[in-house]
Scaffold this active site. Structure first.
Site, PDB file in Angstrom:
ATOM      1  N   CYS A  88      -8.641  17.625  21.115  1.00 35.90           N
ATOM      2  CA  CYS A  88      -7.911  16.371  21.257  1.00 35.90           C
ATOM      3  C   CYS A  88      -6.599  16.286  20.496  1.00 35.90           C
ATOM      4  CB  CYS A  88      -8.796  15.193  20.866  1.00 35.90           C
ATOM      5  SG  CYS A  88      -9.327  15.226  19.147  1.00 35.90           S
ATOM      6  N   HIS A 113     -25.526  -1.222  -1.000  1.00 31.33           N
ATOM      7  CA  HIS A 113     -26.677  -0.949  -1.862  1.00 31.33           C
ATOM      8  C   HIS A 113     -27.643  -2.116  -1.970  1.00 31.33           C
ATOM      9  CE1 HIS A 113     -25.427   2.962  -3.339  1.00 31.33           C
ATOM     10  NE2 HIS A 113     -24.199   2.495  -3.397  1.00 31.33           N
ATOM     11  N   ARG A 124     -13.774   8.965  -7.106  1.00 31.66           N
ATOM     12  CA  ARG A 124     -14.172   7.622  -7.545  1.00 31.66           C
ATOM     13  C   ARG A 124     -13.305   7.226  -8.727  1.00 31.66           C
ATOM     14  NH1 ARG A 124     -18.186  11.170  -7.504  1.00 31.66           N
ATOM     15  NH2 ARG A 124     -20.150  10.909  -6.412  1.00 31.66           N
ATOM     16  N   SER A 133     -18.961   2.777  -7.323  1.00 34.09           N
ATOM     17  CA  SER A 133     -20.197   2.237  -6.775  1.00 34.09           C
ATOM     18  C   SER A 133     -20.828   1.237  -7.731  1.00 34.09           C
ATOM     19  CB  SER A 133     -21.147   3.409  -6.523  1.00 34.09           C
ATOM     20  OG  SER A 133     -22.302   2.959  -5.867  1.00 34.09           O
ATOM     21  N   GLU A 143       0.848  -1.186   0.000  1.00 32.71           N
ATOM     22  CA  GLU A 143       0.000   0.000   0.000  1.00 32.71           C
ATOM     23  C   GLU A 143       0.883   1.235   0.000  1.00 32.71           C
ATOM     24  OE1 GLU A 143      -3.290   1.143  -0.120  1.00 32.71           O
ATOM     25  OE2 GLU A 143      -2.231   3.054   0.065  1.00 32.71           O
ATOM     26  N   ILE A 180     -22.325   2.944   1.883  1.00 24.79           N
ATOM     27  CA  ILE A 180     -23.647   2.365   1.624  1.00 24.79           C
ATOM     28  C   ILE A 180     -23.506   0.957   1.073  1.00 24.79           C
ATOM     29  CG2 ILE A 180     -25.823   2.643   0.393  1.00 24.79           C
ATOM     30  CD1 ILE A 180     -25.098   5.606   0.096  1.00 24.79           C
TER      31      ILE A 180
END
Lengths: 432, 511, 123
Positions: B472, B52, B314, B364, B34, B50
């Site tokens: 914080c 779907h 995206r 998506s 990565e 979500i």
């Protein structure tokens, strides 16, 4: 959950305690309220703060300018705080540090249960007659004001930068732009410069500076740091760290005139764009907030609409001088003591109507047959104004001329006894 | 020194992570490379979360085929991997006659995709289900099988489980060279480390086309499609119970109202094709657009309720020479062969380079389809010659190391808090006041390898509340320093170059 | 010569209009109190400022001790003074009011602690 019925939690490690007053926040407001409560005869007080030391925000305000009214000498923030910390210690007032109030609830018998999560003591349920909200403010941040652009490192509020420099000992950056000319931003312009940074500009939305004049001189002019009034930051760029800001002048509708914008290269952007009273706990227990001050609606006793819950200091209204915070908290403490002894009297209240340039006035009601101490701010700067407070039958309760009024300078005035039969009282600024 | 593996997965977003976990079921040596300093820091970090229902995707695409089987997997997945998942349902609402026929179109499509319990509901029932909706709504397409998760918690859970089962996950490693030499893939990274593998899985998100190009595959391009989303203050409450969609546009599913699984409401995203793969900027127009659309659905939403915003890119796949390839697609379909792929669809499976498997262009419903995509990838590897021998020691269960105080406090379950504090004193030190995150959770996250402010933010939610880390930040810096020894001036927001502070003052002092 | 000044003595910040020659103030307008007179003279002929900064503390409950100059000093020396103070390492305990450095850079001003820091090992 009803704490009175939670007797099943009888395990030994649960701390239950009964007090007369819990004060949430041991900054200047909380400490002054605590001392005042003790002076008024209340013994069983618990002062709670989420920091590891008392003093609130004063501990990181190492500059001077505090105490000119209250102590008749000019002190730094930590010195002012220490005056009160000494009093807390001398009076042996119970002080829990590293302790966070995580819940407050009203009980059937009008007492409140305050649930405290304490680093040392674990979880504690405090049954109390009265609560004083003295939590101070949080700073408005980038998320609130939605500056377009990328989200790199190097952007923080001026208060966080102040904490990093003065308490933790780190310089956030070297090439600095500051958004907002409130006192915190101005003070940090000087502080960063003193520690070797190059503060390139202070950008201010309004056509007038947000902080005190003296700070314009000793924080900006002394270092030739330009102040751009009626400007905003219209874009931020930089992937990992901020690299540049786009500064745009504003038109009359506060819209950025992009065609006239210019860029400033920087590695740090400090935001000094306002304080928001930290009232999340207050909302939880049903306290009503004034949308203008974002603090609680209170009566002249500084009691909120929830009986037994009082408020003072920055969480009630954003103050510019800690001296007024101490004064306000002292009055609050006296009222709380009366409440605890069931001696809090309240005569008929009538509304205070704000007009002409009065942005807010606190409290928003006055009592028949009593004088009153009012705090207020104007909506924008103005010269040669007269402030009057009059009843509906034109009885004058206060009148004073001001050469200059500024939104950044709170006015505190004492008005005369409100006559019987008054229906409402009007407060307003008028041009001479 | 070359690190050798059976399979190297490039990219540790949700797809790379799902594939890693899937492959850890078998006796294989697997590594994930990565490029960011933490997993889920690429495309996946801005995912809307979500799961779907599955009525959006065209049935003759991979998206359409995989979305419902993927959706079905999530009950079991969240049990095995211990991440929050709520099957609260989704509604596509219609305001006009035209839109009602759009609903019918998607109903038919949903049926073709086998979406369960799909129905079109009328105004009365709709407003009963969601009283805060604009009373002008006429009806809606309702898919009760849809749900919400936290995408990075899901990604972290997959990675942790993969690691438990022997996968080597290496962050901060950007692949700059990839060659096939005598049947073996050789990788060189920016840090000058070398790896080799028999098989490569390309799950490199926005940069999948660049990785593919390194082995000579040039038939697709990744076009970043920017989406801005805005997070509302928790105080606004749960305005809606279900995910609310408008009728979709050509470019995207539209701007939604999303009741996130952690509580606050999210609105957005916008959809804008851009050039720059690292353009994560929000815009004035974006804000206006999002809130105009959001208010049409739920009138009580105000832009002043927003406490922060962020941008997602995206990875939309398009063919590199789209006119030519479309032409060939048409010809191929005439001749009965399937076209290579359809513009904008997932690009998953075997390629012209044997041993190189694509898992690219996953927009998506990629999150929803992720568990099935992972299975497809292991299938593709099998077909490409990799021996898949089941590992009997594979443990599908991953438990969250620490409980989150916030949800316990939300329920006012103080006896549970007492228990937690008794077991672990660090629960009594509240670090993030706005989101109720304690030292216990933050230290656990640091120990799991999340040593940046963003990593801790994703793992614990510390810093995502109304004060936006004002309170914080300094405490978290301290904790990271205490637990790892990393000097404070080297602690970053999201990797090298994004340090929080520049220099320590007063050198030689304590601490 | 004429100049406009803002008095920095107290938060009021009066706007002053000063007229002066090479040696003295000729006229002054705008001050609400006597301190304005003193300020105008100083600011025109020998500007001074208070310096507030931090010094490192060893073995203290906190790492940094806030300090101030005991009186305003020559404005041109402020950055040098901050640098000098940054070199100092003070041992806890320190009491608010303790003199940390006497007669800094020969200005006649001392550097004074503004916070009491008790002795504790770790941060």
């Amino acid at each position: 959950m009803n704490y009175e019925q939670s007797t099943k939690h009888k395990a030994q490690n649960i701390m239950k305690k009964k007090v007369d007053a819990v004060i949430i926040g041991a900054g200047p407001a909380g400490m002054a309220a605590a001392v005042s409560l003790r002076e008024n005869g209340i013994k069983n007080i618990l002062l709670v703060d989420r920091e590891p030391v008392a003093g609130g925000i004063l501990q990181q305000c190492i500059h001077n300018g505090f105490g000119v009214h209250h102590f008749k000498e000019e002190l730094t923030g930590p010195e002012y705080a220490e005056r009160y910390i000494d009093q807390i210690n001398k009076n042996k007032i119970d002080l829990w540090l590293d302790s966070c109030v995580i819940d407050i609830e009203k009980n059937q018998d009008d007492t409140k249960t305050v649930v405290v999560l304490s680093k040392e003591r674990g979880i504690n349920y405090i049954n109390t007659k009265a609560v004083v909200l003295a939590m101070g403010c949080r700073e408005r941040n980038r998320g609130n004001i939605n500056i377009p652009g990328s989200r790199p490192a190097g952007i923080m509020t001026a208060g966080t930068a102040q904490k990093l420099v003065n308490i933790y000992g780190y310089l956030p950056g070297k090439e600095v732009v500051i958004l907002g000319s409130g006192d915190i931003g101005l003070i940090m312009a000087r502080r960063m410069t003193w520690e070797g940074a190059n503060v390139k500009a202070v950008i201010e939305l309004q056509s007038y500076p947000g902080g005190l004049n003296r700070n314009i001189v000793q924080c900006l002019n002394d270092f030739d740091i330009p102040l751009y009034l009626s400007h905003t930051i219209s874009n931020i760029s930089g992937n990992d760290r901020i690299e540049e800001v786009e500064v745009s002048p504003l038109d009359e509708n506060f819209e950025a005139i992009k065609s006239k914008s210019f860029n400033l290269k920087c590695d740090t952007l400090l935001l000094s764009v306002g304080l928001i009273p930290e009232n999340e706990l207050s909302i939880k227990i049903g306290v009503k907030l004034d949308p203008v001050t974002r603090g609680a609606y209170v009566d002249k006793n500084l009691m909120t609409i929830v009986p037994g819950i009082f408020s003072c200091g920055n969480v009630l209204q954003v103050h510019d001088l800690v001296d007024f915070v101490s004064e306000e908290a002292k009055i609050c403490g006296a009222s709380v003591a009366k409440y605890i002894n069931n001696k809090l009297e309240k005569s008929k209240e009538i509304p205070l109507q704000k007009r002409n340039l009065v942005r807010y006035v606190l409290p928003s009601k006055v009592e028949i047959g009593k004088p009153a101490l009012l705090s207020l701010r104007p909506m924008h700067p103005a010269k040669n104004m007269t402030l009057t407070v009059k009843t509906n039958s034109s009885v004058e309760l206060f009148k004073r001329k001001y050469k200059n009024i500024f939104p950044s300078i709170m006015l505190r005035i004492n008005i005369d006894v409100v006559p019987e039969d008054t229906e409402f009282v009007e407060i307003k600024f008028e041009k001479e | 020194m070359i690190d050798k593996y059976d399979v190297i997965i490039i990219g540790a977003g949700v797809i790379g992570a799902a594939i890693a976990r899937e492959l850890s079921r078998y006796h294989l040596s697997v590594a994930v490379l990565e490029k960011e300093i933490d997993v889920s820091f690429g495309v996946s970090k801005a995912n809307s979360g979500i799961i779907h229902g599955g009525f959006h995707a065209p049935p003759d695409t991979l998206k359409g085929k995989l979305v419902v089987p993927g959706n079905r997997k999530f009950d079991r997945l969240c049990e095995e991997l211990d991440f929050p998942f709520e099957r609260n349902g989704e509604l596509m609402v219609a305001f006009s006659e035209d839109e009602i026929s759009t609903l019918q179109f998607y109903y038919d499509r949903g049926k073709k995709n086998n979406v369960p319990y799909l129905e079109i509901i009328g105004k009365e029932r709709l407003l009963e289900l969601e009283p805060n909706l604009n009373p002008d709504v006429e009806c809606a397409l309702y898919a009760p099988s849809a749900g919400v998760i936290c995408p990075y918690e899901y990604c972290f859970a997959l990675i942790e489980n993969a690691k438990q089962n022997g996968v080597n996950v290496i962050t901060g490693e950007k692949v700059i060279e990839l060659k096939k030499n005598a049947g073996i893939f050789e990788i060189k990274t920016e840090k000058n480390n070398k790896y080799s593998a028999l098989y490569i899985v390309n799950a490199a998100g926005l940069f999948a086309d660049e990785i593919a190009r390194m082995v000579g595959i040039t038939n697709f391009k990744i076009v970043p499609r920017k989406g801005e989303e805005y997070l509302l203050d928790r105080r606004v409450g749960k305005l809606v119970k279900r995910v609310i969609f408008p009728c979709p546009t050509k470019k995207s599913k539209g701007m939604l109202i999303i009741p996130t699984v952690d509580g606050p409401v999210m609105v957005g995203p916008t959809a804008l094709d851009i050039e720059d793969k690292v353009d994560f900027s929000t815009t004035r127009d974006g804000l206006k657009t999002v809130f105009n659309h959001a208010q049409k659905l739920v009138p009580s939403i105000r832009s002043t309720d927003a406490i922060t915003s962020f941008v997602g890119l995206r990875p939309a796949a398009t063919s590199n020479y789209s006119i030519i390839s479309k032409f060939f697609s048409i010809i191929k379909s005439f001749t009965g062969t399937k076209p290579e792929y359809i513009d904008g669809d997932f690009i998953i499976g075997r390629t012209t380079v044997s041993g190189f498997i694509n898992a690219a262009g996953i927009q998506s419903p990629g999150l929803t389809a992720s568990p099935i995509i992972a299975e497809h990838i292991s299938d593709a590897l099998l077909k490409d010659g990799l021996k898949l021998e089941k590992n009997p020691a594979f443990n599908p269960i991953r438990k969250r190391k620490v409980k989150h105080l916030r949800s316990i406090l939300d329920e006012k379950n103080f006896s549970e808090v007492e228990k937690l504090v008794k077991e672990n004193k660090k629960y009594s030190n509240l670090v993030c006041r706005c989101e109720n995150v304690t030292e216990a959770e933050i230290v656990a996250a640091i120990k799991m390898g999340h040593t940046t402010l963003d990593g801790i933010k994703f793992a614990t939610r510390a810093g995502t509340g109304r004060c936006q880390a004002g309170f914080c930040t300094t405490r978290i810096l301290d904790l990271i320093h205490q637990e790892t020894g990393i000097p404070v001036e080297q602690i970053t927001k999201k990797g090298p170059g994004s340090e929080i502070v520049l220099t320590p003052l007063r050198k030689g002092r304590d601490g | 010569m004429k100049k406009e000044l803002i008095c920095i003595n107290c938060p009021q910040g009066c706007n002053l209009d000063v007229e002066f020659d090479k040696e003295k103030i000729i006229s002054l307008e705008g001050n609400e109190c006597k301190m304005g007179v003193k300020y105008a003279e100083e600011e025109i002929f020998h500007p001074v400022r208070m310096v507030t900064t931090t010094a490192a503390v060893m073995n203290g409950f906190i790492k940094l001790l806030p300090v101030k100059t005991s009186c305003p000093i020559d404005k041109s020396l402020t950055l040098n003074i901050v640098k000098e103070i940054s070199k100092v390492r003070i041992n806890a305990p320190v009491k608010s009011g303790d003199i940390i450095i006497k007669n800094i850079l020969n200005t006649g001003a001392d550097i004074v602690a503004t916070r009491t820091v008790g002795k504790i090992g770790s941060w």
